[in-house]
Scaffold this motif. Structure first.
Motif, PDB file in Angstrom:
ATOM      1  N   ASP A  41     -31.239 -11.914 -83.041  1.00 19.19           N
ATOM      2  CA  ASP A  41     -30.099 -12.647 -83.069  1.00 19.19           C
ATOM      3  C   ASP A  41     -29.541 -13.104 -81.740  1.00 19.19           C
ATOM      4  O   ASP A  41     -29.253 -14.312 -81.371  1.00 19.19           O
ATOM      5  N   LEU A  42     -29.735 -12.242 -80.744  1.00 19.35           N
ATOM      6  CA  LEU A  42     -29.694 -12.583 -79.593  1.00 19.35           C
ATOM      7  C   LEU A  42     -30.522 -13.630 -78.965  1.00 19.35           C
ATOM      8  O   LEU A  42     -29.793 -14.890 -77.973  1.00 19.35           O
ATOM      9  N   LEU A  43     -31.667 -13.937 -79.121  1.00 18.19           N
ATOM     10  CA  LEU A  43     -32.595 -14.902 -78.795  1.00 18.19           C
ATOM     11  C   LEU A  43     -31.960 -16.130 -79.431  1.00 18.19           C
ATOM     12  O   LEU A  43     -31.940 -17.176 -78.785  1.00 18.19           O
ATOM     13  N   ALA A  44     -31.519 -16.174 -80.816  1.00 20.81           N
ATOM     14  CA  ALA A  44     -31.203 -17.715 -81.173  1.00 20.81           C
ATOM     15  C   ALA A  44     -30.081 -17.968 -80.540  1.00 20.81           C
ATOM     16  O   ALA A  44     -29.967 -19.111 -80.390  1.00 20.81           O
ATOM     17  N   ASP A  45     -29.252 -17.064 -80.234  1.00 23.47           N
ATOM     18  CA  ASP A  45     -27.822 -17.433 -79.549  1.00 23.47           C
ATOM     19  C   ASP A  45     -28.320 -18.058 -78.194  1.00 23.47           C
ATOM     20  O   ASP A  45     -27.748 -18.973 -77.869  1.00 23.47           O
ATOM     21  N   TYR A  46     -29.003 -17.482 -77.629  1.00 17.57           N
ATOM     22  CA  TYR A  46     -29.693 -17.641 -76.323  1.00 17.57           C
ATOM     23  C   TYR A  46     -29.977 -18.973 -76.111  1.00 17.57           C
ATOM     24  O   TYR A  46     -29.663 -19.982 -75.550  1.00 17.57           O
ATOM     25  N   TYR A  47     -31.004 -19.505 -77.423  1.00 16.74           N
ATOM     26  CA  TYR A  47     -31.634 -20.879 -77.287  1.00 16.74           C
ATOM     27  C   TYR A  47     -30.573 -22.058 -77.516  1.00 16.74           C
ATOM     28  O   TYR A  47     -30.570 -22.956 -76.942  1.00 16.74           O
ATOM     29  N   VAL A  48     -29.438 -21.684 -78.397  1.00 11.29           N
ATOM     30  CA  VAL A  48     -28.586 -22.571 -78.439  1.00 11.29           C
ATOM     31  C   VAL A  48     -27.585 -22.860 -77.440  1.00 11.29           C
ATOM     32  O   VAL A  48     -27.375 -23.714 -76.759  1.00 11.29           O
ATOM     33  N   GLU A  49     -27.035 -21.521 -76.836  1.00 12.03           N
ATOM     34  CA  GLU A  49     -26.128 -21.646 -75.640  1.00 12.03           C
ATOM     35  C   GLU A  49     -26.925 -22.195 -74.417  1.00 12.03           C
ATOM     36  O   GLU A  49     -26.071 -22.828 -73.677  1.00 12.03           O
ATOM     37  N   SER A  50     -28.044 -22.029 -74.070  1.00 13.97           N
ATOM     38  CA  SER A  50     -28.613 -22.467 -72.784  1.00 13.97           C
ATOM     39  C   SER A  50     -29.091 -23.860 -72.915  1.00 13.97           C
ATOM     40  O   SER A  50     -29.438 -24.312 -71.753  1.00 13.97           O
ATOM     41  N   GLY A  51     -29.133 -24.461 -74.116  1.00 16.64           N
ATOM     42  CA  GLY A  51     -29.389 -25.917 -74.327  1.00 16.64           C
ATOM     43  C   GLY A  51     -30.910 -25.976 -74.137  1.00 16.64           C
ATOM     44  O   GLY A  51     -31.442 -27.369 -74.532  1.00 16.64           O
ATOM     45  N   LEU A  52     -31.600 -25.034 -74.536  1.00 12.56           N
ATOM     46  CA  LEU A  52     -33.154 -24.760 -74.665  1.00 12.56           C
ATOM     47  C   LEU A  52     -33.751 -25.885 -75.703  1.00 12.56           C
ATOM     48  O   LEU A  52     -34.661 -26.599 -75.463  1.00 12.56           O
ATOM     49  N   LEU A  53     -32.903 -25.784 -76.681  1.00 13.66           N
ATOM     50  CA  LEU A  53     -33.396 -26.408 -77.853  1.00 13.66           C
ATOM     51  C   LEU A  53     -33.278 -27.854 -77.762  1.00 13.66           C
ATOM     52  O   LEU A  53     -33.924 -28.652 -78.464  1.00 13.66           O
ATOM     53  N   GLU A  54     -32.642 -28.479 -77.029  1.00 16.49           N
ATOM     54  CA  GLU A  54     -32.244 -29.697 -76.742  1.00 16.49           C
ATOM     55  C   GLU A  54     -33.050 -30.510 -75.707  1.00 16.49           C
ATOM     56  O   GLU A  54     -32.942 -31.469 -75.265  1.00 16.49           O
ATOM     57  N   GLN A  55     -33.893 -29.392 -74.784  1.00 16.23           N
ATOM     58  CA  GLN A  55     -34.696 -29.984 -73.564  1.00 16.23           C
ATOM     59  C   GLN A  55     -35.936 -30.861 -74.249  1.00 16.23           C
ATOM     60  O   GLN A  55     -36.486 -30.623 -75.294  1.00 16.23           O
ATOM     61  N   GLU A  56     -36.119 -31.936 -73.358  1.00 16.51           N
ATOM     62  CA  GLU A  56     -37.159 -32.560 -73.882  1.00 16.51           C
ATOM     63  C   GLU A  56     -38.590 -32.255 -73.257  1.00 16.51           C
ATOM     64  O   GLU A  56     -38.585 -31.652 -72.101  1.00 16.51           O
ATOM     65  N   PRO A  57     -39.541 -32.457 -74.123  1.00 19.01           N
ATOM     66  CA  PRO A  57     -41.018 -31.882 -73.747  1.00 19.01           C
ATOM     67  C   PRO A  57     -41.324 -32.690 -72.565  1.00 19.01           C
ATOM     68  O   PRO A  57     -41.222 -33.963 -72.499  1.00 19.01           O
ATOM     69  N   ASP A  58     -42.336 -32.370 -72.056  1.00 18.80           N
ATOM     70  CA  ASP A  58     -42.900 -32.853 -70.568  1.00 18.80           C
ATOM     71  C   ASP A  58     -43.938 -33.723 -71.213  1.00 18.80           C
ATOM     72  O   ASP A  58     -44.273 -33.975 -72.397  1.00 18.80           O
ATOM     73  N   ASP A  59     -44.736 -34.598 -70.359  1.00 14.77           N
ATOM     74  CA  ASP A  59     -45.736 -35.409 -71.007  1.00 14.77           C
ATOM     75  C   ASP A  59     -46.986 -34.914 -71.907  1.00 14.77           C
ATOM     76  O   ASP A  59     -47.560 -35.405 -72.547  1.00 14.77           O
ATOM     77  N   GLU A  60     -46.890 -33.452 -71.655  1.00 19.63           N
ATOM     78  CA  GLU A  60     -47.986 -32.845 -72.390  1.00 19.63           C
ATOM     79  C   GLU A  60     -47.427 -32.243 -73.625  1.00 19.63           C
ATOM     80  O   GLU A  60     -48.069 -31.588 -74.349  1.00 19.63           O
ATOM     81  N   GLY A  61     -46.214 -32.505 -73.906  1.00 22.95           N
ATOM     82  CA  GLY A  61     -45.797 -32.048 -75.014  1.00 22.95           C
ATOM     83  C   GLY A  61     -44.838 -30.543 -74.966  1.00 22.95           C
ATOM     84  O   GLY A  61     -44.398 -30.008 -75.878  1.00 22.95           O
TER      85      GLY A  61
END
Length: 106
Positions: A41-61
């Motif tokens: 649950d904390l990981l799910a919250d962290y991913y959302v709150e940190s913006g990690l889920l919205e990060q664009e992948p690099d050229d290698e994906g």
């Protein structure tokens, strides 16, 4: 909505089982299944709150994920919420296990 809840609960059970098997023996003994559900649950919250889920992948994906920072954040939040005091080095295994599970699910 109930179906979504049941599917998420089933996935959480599988995630905990995967993480439990992923952990080294000396770390495995430090966490109960309830602890692992809490960390998921904390990981799910962290991913959302940190913006990690919205990060664009690099050229290698790939998306750069600082697992050590995530483990530190989870340790701090567990302490802040008075859930317990956990070593970030041990939580790093949980973070890595959850990410490995996610990789396999894709």
């Amino acid at each position: 909505m109930e179906d979504d809840f049941m599917a998420q609960a089933a996935d959480d059970v599988q995630t905990v089982e995967f993480i439990r098997n992923y952990l080294p023996q000396e770390v495995k003994a430090k966490f109960t299944d309830d602890d692992l559900f809490y960390f998921i649950d904390l990981l799910a919250d962290y991913y959302v709150e940190s913006g990690l889920l919205e990060q664009e992948p690099d050229d290698e994906g790939f998306v750069d994920i600082d697992t050590e920072a995530i483990a530190e954040a989870i340790a701090k939040r567990a302490h802040k919420e008075k859930y317990g005091d956990f070593d970030a080095a041990d939580l790093l295994w949980v973070v890595q296990g959850e990410l490995e599970y996610g990789e396999g699910a894709e």
